[in-house]
Design a protein around this motif. Structure first.
Motif, PDB file in Angstrom:
ATOM      1  N   LEU A   1       1.074  -1.380  -0.017  1.00  0.00           N
ATOM      2  CA  LEU A   1       0.145   0.003   0.093  1.00  0.00           C
ATOM      3  C   LEU A   1       0.919   1.359  -0.531  1.00  0.00           C
ATOM      4  N   PRO A   2       1.710   1.258   0.843  1.00  0.00           N
ATOM      5  CA  PRO A   2       2.794   2.318   0.985  1.00  0.00           C
ATOM      6  C   PRO A   2       3.265   3.077  -0.492  1.00  0.00           C
TER       7      PRO A   2
ATOM      8  N   ARG B   1       1.019   3.995  -2.782  1.00  0.00           N
ATOM      9  CA  ARG B   1       0.356   5.430  -2.979  1.00  0.00           C
ATOM     10  C   ARG B   1       1.111   5.951  -3.505  1.00  0.00           C
ATOM     11  N   ARG B   2       2.757   6.295  -3.419  1.00  0.00           N
ATOM     12  CA  ARG B   2       3.476   6.490  -4.385  1.00  0.00           C
ATOM     13  C   ARG B   2       3.540   6.966  -5.628  1.00  0.00           C
TER      14      ARG B   2
ATOM     15  N   ASP C   1      -5.363   6.355  -4.678  1.00  0.00           N
ATOM     16  CA  ASP C   1      -5.748   7.272  -4.039  1.00  0.00           C
ATOM     17  C   ASP C   1      -6.140   6.811  -2.163  1.00  0.00           C
ATOM     18  N   LEU C   2      -5.541   6.920  -1.964  1.00  0.00           N
ATOM     19  CA  LEU C   2      -5.151   5.952  -0.342  1.00  0.00           C
ATOM     20  C   LEU C   2      -5.884   6.160   0.708  1.00  0.00           C
TER      21      LEU C   2
ATOM     22  N   TYR D   1       1.699  -2.998  -9.375  1.00  0.00           N
ATOM     23  CA  TYR D   1       0.178  -1.986  -9.693  1.00  0.00           C
ATOM     24  C   TYR D   1      -0.015  -1.622 -11.383  1.00  0.00           C
TER      25      TYR D   1
ATOM     26  N   ASP E   1      -8.253  -2.096  -3.890  1.00  0.00           N
ATOM     27  CA  ASP E   1      -7.393  -1.008  -3.959  1.00  0.00           C
ATOM     28  C   ASP E   1      -6.074  -1.273  -3.043  1.00  0.00           C
TER      29      ASP E   1
END
Ligand SMILES: *Cc1c(COP(=O)(O)O)cnc(C)c1O
Length: 479
Positions: A212-213, A216-217, A221-222, A312, A335
């Motif tokens: 997840l981190p 996000r990078r 949109d988290l 991703y 997500d």
């Protein structure tokens, strides 16, 4: 087997072990979208060599092997930083997500019981998408559970969880992300609920915590999901999933060391060596820890970013392909890199079987609550090389599935369900199991009839059947 009279040679052992794996899923093919988290040969060779280097060292006693203490503190520190844990945070390296969750539930239980010895059976509130490990922990540790239905996007329904809280509730749970649908629960709202009600909140980031981190990078949109959210008191994060360490590697983290202390176990009322265990296992190999340390150090932030970029991209392509398909749809916009695919027109269990025939390993997920039967894909970095092939084979599998018989088992099971009474008796289902051939041991060629039957059975009968099936698989082979 029998212990051989005289031992075999090293070569013979190697040959026999490689022969025994013939039936295993070919996880290096890129076509296995479950079970194995493969970052390629380089990572594999470094982590396996670290594993072998520390295979024999024993994590039982940190004073005998300070090397393992140092490696553990470094691995826990790395995960704590990755999940924005405060300086006061404390954690433990464990054998996997299930152990991390078991320990977080134990800590919550024992903290509550130390403050309120007359509490009775502690209780926790789970969204229906929370991993089964929480119910396993409740079963092992003697807690009651309320399973709360999730909303139409398969995210935790915070208002409904609020209503499920009782005066014995000790822990709320959210997922970042859920395994089944790959979606992030509303962690900020759950954090506020936990703070308002004076409860602990565990965020299960076993599968999402690593990626997840990075996602996000990459622009996902988290909303906040980790220790940056007030009210989050513990988290679990597996290194043996998207940390790309070999199996046997996870971390459980607590906001402070006082909470963690309720996880520990000491025993001074026996005649042997001093027992103080941080986690469930006592004697344990240093291999998984050294391998997890090696994965973090070898892959590095740039490497994880590159692997995450592949996952991703591949996930985006899979989702686009599914949404464009006339017979398939996503249950949720994920997500993270986990996808659940359903169909209103074909039997997804046949699609899973047809995919197996085409060399793919994908998982069937059964109906529960508002989540219909579906196909689960865990999108690995290798997926980026074979998304088009996957989509083409899914299309072919859908076409093939359409020609296969469905529904006979389901209607048989439904009439049995209607007749079985409450609680249903196992015997009532015996003819069905005989017909399916599931009591005979071994796996049938096609799983669809079995999945269809399981899907239509009440969960308590599903569980009994699975346990009996397990008993037929694991037999002592004395030949
Ligand atoms: C995999 C997983 C677990 C359980 O982890 P194991 O390592 O299989 O014991 C728990 N929670 C989530 C969200 C998971 O994906």
């Amino acid at each position: 087997m029998k212990i051989p009279k005289s031992g075999l040679s090293k070569e013979e052992i190697g040959a026999r072990l490689s022969a025994v794996r013939e039936g295993d899923v070919p996880w290096r093919s890129g076509k296995v979208w479950a079970y194995v988290y493969d970052a390629g040969r380089d990572v594999e060779s470094v982590t396996k060599s670290a594993f072998m280097d520390f295979l024999t060292e024993n994590g039982l006693d940190p004073t005998a092997f300070p090397s393992l203490l140092k490696l553990e503190n470094e691995v826990v520190g790395a995960v704590a930083s990755h999940l924005n844990a405060p300086e006061t945070a404390a954690g433990t390296f464990t054998s996997g997500g299930t152990e991390s969750i078991l320990l977080a539930v134990k800590a919550a239980r024992d903290r509550a019981l130390s403050a309120r010895p007359d509490l009775g059976r502690p209780h926790m509130v789970l969204p229906s998408t929370a991993h089964a490990a929480f119910q396993k922990a409740a079963h092992y540790l003697g807690l009651d559970v309320t399973i709360v239905p999730v909303d139409a996007s398969y995210r935790a329904d915070v208002a409904a969880m609020d209503e499920a809280i009782t005066d014995r509730t000790v822990l709320l749970v959210g997922s970042a992300v859920s395994y089944a649908h790959g979606v992030l629960d509303p962690i900020e709202a759950l954090g506020k609920l936990a703070s308002d009600r004076g409860l602990l909140l565990h965020v299960d980031a076993c599968i999402g915590g690593f990626v997840l981190p990075y996602f996000r990078r990459l622009g996902a949109d988290l909303p906040p999901f980790d220790f940056s959210v007030p009210g989050v008191t513990s988290m679990s994060c597996d290194l043996h999933k998207y940390g790309f360490a070999p199996k046997g590697a996870s971390v459980v983290l607590y906001r402070d060391a006082e909470l963690r202390s309720h996880q520990f176990y000491a025993c001074a009322t026996w005649t042997g060596y001093t027992i103080v265990n941080a986690a469930v296992q006592s004697g344990k190999s240093g291999g998984p820890l050294a391998a997890a340390w090696a994965a973090l150090k070898f892959i590095g932030d740039d490497g994880y970013m590159a692997l995450s970029t592949k996952m991703y991209e591949a996930t985006r392509k899979v989702c686009e392909g599914i949404e464009a398909h006339p017979d398939l749809h996503l249950l949720a916009a994920p997500d993270a890199n986990l996808v659940a695919i359903a169909s209103d027109t074909v039997d997804v269990f046949h699609v899973v079987d047809e995919m197996s025939r085409r060399g793919w390993t994908v998982q069937a997920q059964l109906t529960y609550g508002n989540s219909p039967a579906n196909i689960h894909l865990s999108v690995n970095p290798r997926a980026v090389e074979c998304v088009e092939e996957l989509l083409a084979d899914l299309d072919a599998s859908v076409a093939a599935a359409r020609g296969l018989p469905s529904g006979h088992v389901r209607s048989l099971v439904e009439s049995l369900n209607a007749a079985a009474g409450d609680p249903p008796s196992r015997d009532a289902y015996q003819p069905l199991f005989d017909a399916l051939g599931v009591d005979g041991g071994g796996l049938p060629d096609r799983m669809a009839p079995i999945n269809e039957a399981l899907d239509a059975l009440p969960p308590s009968i599903r569980e009994q059947l699975l346990i009996e099936f397990m008993g037929t698989l694991f037999t002592a082979d004395r030949g």
